[in-house]
Scaffold this motif. Structure first.
Motif, PDB file in Angstrom:
ATOM      1  N   MET A 298      -7.610   5.882   3.215  1.00  0.00           N
ATOM      2  CA  MET A 298      -7.190   5.146   2.044  1.00  0.00           C
ATOM      3  C   MET A 298      -5.685   4.966   2.105  1.00  0.00           C
ATOM      4  SD  MET A 298      -7.726   6.086  -1.973  1.00  0.00           S
ATOM      5  CE  MET A 298      -7.000   7.676  -1.839  1.00  0.00           C
ATOM      6  N   GLY A 299      -5.204   3.728   1.906  1.00  0.00           N
ATOM      7  CA  GLY A 299      -3.787   3.450   1.959  1.00  0.00           C
ATOM      8  C   GLY A 299      -3.148   3.557   0.582  1.00  0.00           C
ATOM      9  N   MET A 300      -1.841   3.408   0.584  1.00  0.00           N
ATOM     10  CA  MET A 300      -1.096   3.460  -0.660  1.00  0.00           C
ATOM     11  C   MET A 300      -1.226   2.122  -1.375  1.00  0.00           C
ATOM     12  SD  MET A 300       2.369   5.326  -0.996  1.00  0.00           S
ATOM     13  CE  MET A 300       3.252   5.495  -2.490  1.00  0.00           C
ATOM     14  N   ILE A 301      -1.252   2.145  -2.695  1.00  0.00           N
ATOM     15  CA  ILE A 301      -1.366   0.918  -3.473  1.00  0.00           C
ATOM     16  C   ILE A 301      -0.035   0.165  -3.371  1.00  0.00           C
ATOM     17  CG2 ILE A 301      -1.866  -0.050  -5.750  1.00  0.00           C
ATOM     18  CD1 ILE A 301      -4.168   1.641  -4.555  1.00  0.00           C
TER      19      ILE A 301
ATOM     20  N   ASN B 268       3.189  -3.982  -9.837  1.00  0.00           N
ATOM     21  CA  ASN B 268       4.100  -4.748 -10.695  1.00  0.00           C
ATOM     22  C   ASN B 268       3.395  -5.938 -11.325  1.00  0.00           C
ATOM     23  OD1 ASN B 268       6.542  -3.327 -10.645  1.00  0.00           O
ATOM     24  ND2 ASN B 268       7.078  -4.169  -8.656  1.00  0.00           N
ATOM     25  N   THR B 269       2.588  -6.633 -10.549  1.00  0.00           N
ATOM     26  CA  THR B 269       1.867  -7.798 -11.063  1.00  0.00           C
ATOM     27  C   THR B 269       0.905  -7.391 -12.168  1.00  0.00           C
ATOM     28  OG1 THR B 269       2.023  -8.916  -8.933  1.00  0.00           O
ATOM     29  CG2 THR B 269       0.314  -9.687 -10.435  1.00  0.00           C
ATOM     30  N   LEU B 270       0.113  -6.347 -11.917  1.00  0.00           N
ATOM     31  CA  LEU B 270      -0.836  -5.892 -12.928  1.00  0.00           C
ATOM     32  C   LEU B 270      -0.131  -5.403 -14.185  1.00  0.00           C
ATOM     33  CD1 LEU B 270      -3.383  -3.964 -10.667  1.00  0.00           C
ATOM     34  CD2 LEU B 270      -3.750  -6.152 -11.811  1.00  0.00           C
ATOM     35  N   ALA B 271       0.915  -4.615 -14.008  1.00  0.00           N
ATOM     36  CA  ALA B 271       1.661  -4.103 -15.159  1.00  0.00           C
ATOM     37  C   ALA B 271       2.295  -5.248 -15.944  1.00  0.00           C
ATOM     38  CB  ALA B 271       2.720  -3.104 -14.700  1.00  0.00           C
ATOM     39  N   SER B 272       2.840  -6.235 -15.250  1.00  0.00           N
ATOM     40  CA  SER B 272       3.450  -7.379 -15.925  1.00  0.00           C
ATOM     41  C   SER B 272       2.415  -8.160 -16.725  1.00  0.00           C
ATOM     42  CB  SER B 272       4.115  -8.313 -14.913  1.00  0.00           C
ATOM     43  OG  SER B 272       5.225  -7.688 -14.338  1.00  0.00           O
TER      44      SER B 272
ATOM     45  N   HIS C 222       6.039  -1.224 -19.636  1.00  0.00           N
ATOM     46  CA  HIS C 222       5.707  -1.789 -18.318  1.00  0.00           C
ATOM     47  C   HIS C 222       5.728  -0.690 -17.251  1.00  0.00           C
ATOM     48  CE1 HIS C 222       5.825  -4.588 -14.887  1.00  0.00           C
ATOM     49  NE2 HIS C 222       6.745  -3.779 -14.394  1.00  0.00           N
ATOM     50  N   ASN C 223       6.776   0.135 -17.274  1.00  0.00           N
ATOM     51  CA  ASN C 223       6.887   1.215 -16.283  1.00  0.00           C
ATOM     52  C   ASN C 223       5.774   2.249 -16.464  1.00  0.00           C
ATOM     53  OD1 ASN C 223       9.120   0.096 -15.029  1.00  0.00           O
ATOM     54  ND2 ASN C 223      10.542   1.132 -16.386  1.00  0.00           N
ATOM     55  N   ASN C 224       5.450   2.574 -17.707  1.00  0.00           N
ATOM     56  CA  ASN C 224       4.374   3.536 -17.961  1.00  0.00           C
ATOM     57  C   ASN C 224       3.017   2.982 -17.537  1.00  0.00           C
ATOM     58  OD1 ASN C 224       6.079   5.518 -18.945  1.00  0.00           O
ATOM     59  ND2 ASN C 224       5.880   4.845 -21.061  1.00  0.00           N
ATOM     60  N   VAL C 225       2.794   1.698 -17.813  1.00  0.00           N
ATOM     61  CA  VAL C 225       1.536   1.063 -17.395  1.00  0.00           C
ATOM     62  C   VAL C 225       1.445   1.080 -15.875  1.00  0.00           C
ATOM     63  CG1 VAL C 225       0.329  -1.157 -17.265  1.00  0.00           C
ATOM     64  CG2 VAL C 225       1.217  -0.345 -19.456  1.00  0.00           C
ATOM     65  N   LYS C 226       2.554   0.804 -15.195  1.00  0.00           N
ATOM     66  CA  LYS C 226       2.584   0.809 -13.729  1.00  0.00           C
ATOM     67  C   LYS C 226       2.232   2.196 -13.188  1.00  0.00           C
ATOM     68  CE  LYS C 226       5.915   0.006 -10.102  1.00  0.00           C
ATOM     69  NZ  LYS C 226       7.267  -0.429  -9.793  1.00  0.00           N
ATOM     70  N   ILE C 227       2.783   3.246 -13.808  1.00  0.00           N
ATOM     71  CA  ILE C 227       2.482   4.613 -13.380  1.00  0.00           C
ATOM     72  C   ILE C 227       1.001   4.932 -13.603  1.00  0.00           C
ATOM     73  CG2 ILE C 227       2.905   7.050 -13.929  1.00  0.00           C
ATOM     74  CD1 ILE C 227       5.858   6.184 -14.506  1.00  0.00           C
ATOM     75  N   LEU C 228       0.481   4.553 -14.778  1.00  0.00           N
ATOM     76  CA  LEU C 228      -0.942   4.804 -15.071  1.00  0.00           C
ATOM     77  C   LEU C 228      -1.853   4.045 -14.108  1.00  0.00           C
ATOM     78  CD1 LEU C 228      -0.907   4.760 -18.970  1.00  0.00           C
ATOM     79  CD2 LEU C 228      -1.357   6.725 -17.491  1.00  0.00           C
ATOM     80  N   LEU C 229      -1.511   2.785 -13.838  1.00  0.00           N
ATOM     81  CA  LEU C 229      -2.311   1.997 -12.893  1.00  0.00           C
ATOM     82  C   LEU C 229      -2.279   2.620 -11.504  1.00  0.00           C
ATOM     83  CD1 LEU C 229      -1.373  -1.675 -13.835  1.00  0.00           C
ATOM     84  CD2 LEU C 229      -3.643  -0.640 -13.962  1.00  0.00           C
TER      85      LEU C 229
ATOM     86  N   ALA D 227      -4.527   5.657 -11.550  1.00  0.00           N
ATOM     87  CA  ALA D 227      -5.948   5.303 -11.634  1.00  0.00           C
ATOM     88  C   ALA D 227      -6.437   4.677 -10.334  1.00  0.00           C
ATOM     89  CB  ALA D 227      -6.178   4.346 -12.806  1.00  0.00           C
ATOM     90  N   LEU D 228      -5.659   3.750  -9.779  1.00  0.00           N
ATOM     91  CA  LEU D 228      -6.081   3.072  -8.554  1.00  0.00           C
ATOM     92  C   LEU D 228      -6.075   4.011  -7.354  1.00  0.00           C
ATOM     93  CD1 LEU D 228      -4.320  -0.380  -8.982  1.00  0.00           C
ATOM     94  CD2 LEU D 228      -6.761   0.113  -9.216  1.00  0.00           C
ATOM     95  N   SER D 229      -5.169   4.981  -7.339  1.00  0.00           N
ATOM     96  CA  SER D 229      -5.118   5.897  -6.201  1.00  0.00           C
ATOM     97  C   SER D 229      -6.339   6.814  -6.175  1.00  0.00           C
ATOM     98  CB  SER D 229      -3.832   6.717  -6.225  1.00  0.00           C
ATOM     99  OG  SER D 229      -3.841   7.613  -7.315  1.00  0.00           O
TER     100      SER D 229
END
Length: 86
Positions: free
Chosen positions: A1-4, A10-14, A35-42, A45-47
């Motif tokens: 599994m690679g890194m997101i 950034n696109t999803l958070a935006s 935006h930064n918090n959403v990016k961290i949560l995404l 979750a995705l990882s």
């Protein structure tokens, strides 16, 4: 599994934060923080998902096609050998 990829995050958070009503000043700073918090949560979750990159998927698809072709060739050869033996 690679890194997101960071650009995907950034696109999803935006896209998520743009759904919020826009404002200026303190509200704008709050939106950037969100935006930064959403990016961290995404990212978190995705990882946790068992995702592969498109390149990895395409490489494995090619391996599968080559393997399938080899199996079909071997099946044909076995069938020919069985017919010659009979």
């Amino acid at each position: 599994m690679g890194m997101i990829p960071n650009d995907l995050l950034n696109t999803l958070a935006s896209q998520l934060t743009q759904a919020l009503p826009g404002a200026s000043g303190a509200a704008r700073m709050a939106q950037e923080e969100l935006h930064n918090n959403v990016k961290i949560l995404l990212s978190s979750a995705l990882s946790k998902l068992d995702l592969v990159t498109r390149e990895e998927f395409d490489a494995q698809t090619e391996v599968l096609h080559r393997t399938r072709a080899m199996v079909e060739a071997l099946e044909k050869k076995v069938s020919e050998l069985e017919q010659n033996k009979a």
